[in-house]
Design a protein around this motif. Structure first.
Motif, mmCIF file in Angstrom:
data_model
loop_
_atom_site.group_PDB
_atom_site.id
_atom_site.type_symbol
_atom_site.label_atom_id
_atom_site.label_comp_id
_atom_site.label_asym_id
_atom_site.label_seq_id
_atom_site.Cartn_x
_atom_site.Cartn_y
_atom_site.Cartn_z
ATOM 1 N N GLN A 151 8.258 -4.464 8.989
ATOM 2 C CA GLN A 151 8.854 -4.429 7.650
ATOM 3 C C GLN A 151 10.221 -5.104 7.757
ATOM 4 N N TYR A 152 10.357 -6.229 7.076
ATOM 5 C CA TYR A 152 11.578 -7.018 7.197
ATOM 6 C C TYR A 152 12.575 -6.690 6.085
ATOM 7 N N ASP A 153 13.851 -6.951 6.380
ATOM 8 C CA ASP A 153 14.924 -6.844 5.383
ATOM 9 C C ASP A 153 14.989 -5.472 4.733
ATOM 10 N N GLN A 154 14.942 -4.458 5.557
ATOM 11 C CA GLN A 154 15.064 -3.087 5.066
ATOM 12 C C GLN A 154 16.547 -2.704 5.015
ATOM 13 N N ARG A 155 17.044 -2.367 3.841
ATOM 14 C CA ARG A 155 18.443 -1.972 3.760
ATOM 15 C C ARG A 155 18.604 -0.579 4.378
ATOM 16 N N TYR A 174 21.123 -4.782 6.701
ATOM 17 C CA TYR A 174 19.668 -4.792 6.726
ATOM 18 C C TYR A 174 19.134 -4.746 8.155
ATOM 19 N N ASP A 179 15.174 -5.161 10.484
ATOM 20 C CA ASP A 179 13.732 -5.374 10.579
ATOM 21 C C ASP A 179 13.176 -4.221 11.402
ATOM 22 N N SER A 190 23.050 -13.011 14.215
ATOM 23 C CA SER A 190 22.280 -12.113 13.361
ATOM 24 C C SER A 190 21.173 -11.449 14.166
ATOM 25 N N ARG A 191 20.484 -10.531 13.511
ATOM 26 C CA ARG A 191 19.384 -9.831 14.167
ATOM 27 C C ARG A 191 18.244 -10.763 14.546
ATOM 28 N N SER A 199 14.757 -10.978 17.643
ATOM 29 C CA SER A 199 13.406 -10.784 17.108
ATOM 30 C C SER A 199 12.343 -10.765 18.202
ATOM 31 N N ASP A 249 21.444 -5.748 11.682
ATOM 32 C CA ASP A 249 22.700 -6.469 11.537
ATOM 33 C C ASP A 249 23.820 -5.444 11.423
#
Length: 294
Positions: free
Chosen positions: A38-42, A53, A55, A80-81, A85, A102
């Motif tokens: 699940q990407y870009d989870q705040r 955010y 991942d 960045s994250r 990955s 991040d």
């Protein structure tokens, strides 16, 4: 998963160029599993100085699973994250829930803002432990360079009830294991370094307390989690005595510590060719985060 295994296998060819102090006599087996992301989870709370955010990777096997919080490098000022990955996918492929985050950057955000970001990330993981099938007693962390500094600091200050554990810390931020590479463990040795000055707001003569507080080696005590440190022997940006001194301090306090020396590699090379260290670190995490060790 295939991409992660290729990454681990190819970079693992450098194993012969490493020396693993305090290594176990027999390697811990690594499972192989599929994973979802699940990407870009705040993960930052509402009203946080800026939205942050992550991942999140979850194994497809039945849980509850151990989890790993992952933090990237970049001198506390950039990157960045996305840099982590492949490592996050590798960890997910051997059975970990992974939160690759991040965090806020200096100089716009001075220390301890970055530590606070990791602390709220830990709270986020605990709050979603059922949805993500996480065993809350088996959460570790992995980072490199400035990310290694942050996960190490989180590991040694969580639950101490000191200044850095307030107001965003608490028992939910306690780690069960730490894997840290290229780690600036004693910022007092970087008194004239621009990146550290940007993080802490001045030189060591101007803000000595900040250098002290921000140095993981200062906070070590006997209650700290086990550590796996990896470091390039030719690292000129973060000299290897940052790892050897930290390793010795952990051991002196009775904390289990392993040191994986990557021979002939500098700071960037030890990250770009970190496959063998990440594999050894993943085995360390499987061993230390196993239910029998709780």
């Amino acid at each position: 998963m295939i991409r992660s295994i290729v990454f681990l296998s190819l970079l693992g060819l450098s194993t012969g160029c490493a020396h693993h102090q305090n290594a176990p006599t027999a390697p811990t087996p690594l499972p192989e599993t599929g994973w979802n992301a699940q990407y870009d989870q705040r993960y930052s709370p509402s009203g946080w100085p800026e939205p942050l955010y992550a991942d999140v990777y979850t194994p497809t096997t039945a849980g509850p699973h151990p989890a790993v919080l992952v933090a990237h490098g970049g001198g506390w000022t950039r990157r960045s994250r996305g840099d982590m990955s492949d490592i996050a996918e590798t960890l997910a492929s051997v059975g970990f829930v992974v939160m690759n985050i991040d965090y806020r950057f200096a100089p716009a955000h001075r220390f301890p803002a970055q530590l606070h970001d990791l602390q709220v990330a830990m709270h986020w993981l605990h709050d979603r432990r059922q949805a993500l099938s996480i065993d809350r007693e088996r959460i570790g962390a992995l980072g490199f360079s400035s990310g290694g500094h942050l996960v190490s600091l989180l590991g040694v200050v969580a639950g101490d009830d000191g200044a850095l554990d307030q107001p965003w810390g608490g028992p939910e931020t306690r780690l069960a294991a730490v894997v840290s590479g290229g780690t600036p463990s004693d910022l007092r040795k970087f008194g004239d370094g621009k990146l550290v000055e940007q993080l802490l707001g001045g030189t060591i003569d101007e803000v000595p307390d900040a250098y002290h507080q921000a140095s993981p080696v200062v906070h070590v005590d006997s209650d700290d989690p086990p550590f796996f440190l990896f470091h390039g022997t030719w690292d000129m940006l973060v000299p290897i005595d940052q790892a050897t001194d930290f390793h010795a301090t952990l051991q002196a306090h009775g904390v289990h510590s392993e040191l994986y020396r990557m021979r002939g590699r500098g700071h960037i090379a030890s990250f770009l060719t970190s496959g063998s260290a990440i594999e050894a670190g993943a085995r360390f995490l499987r061993r230390t985060l196993s239910p029998s060790n709780q």
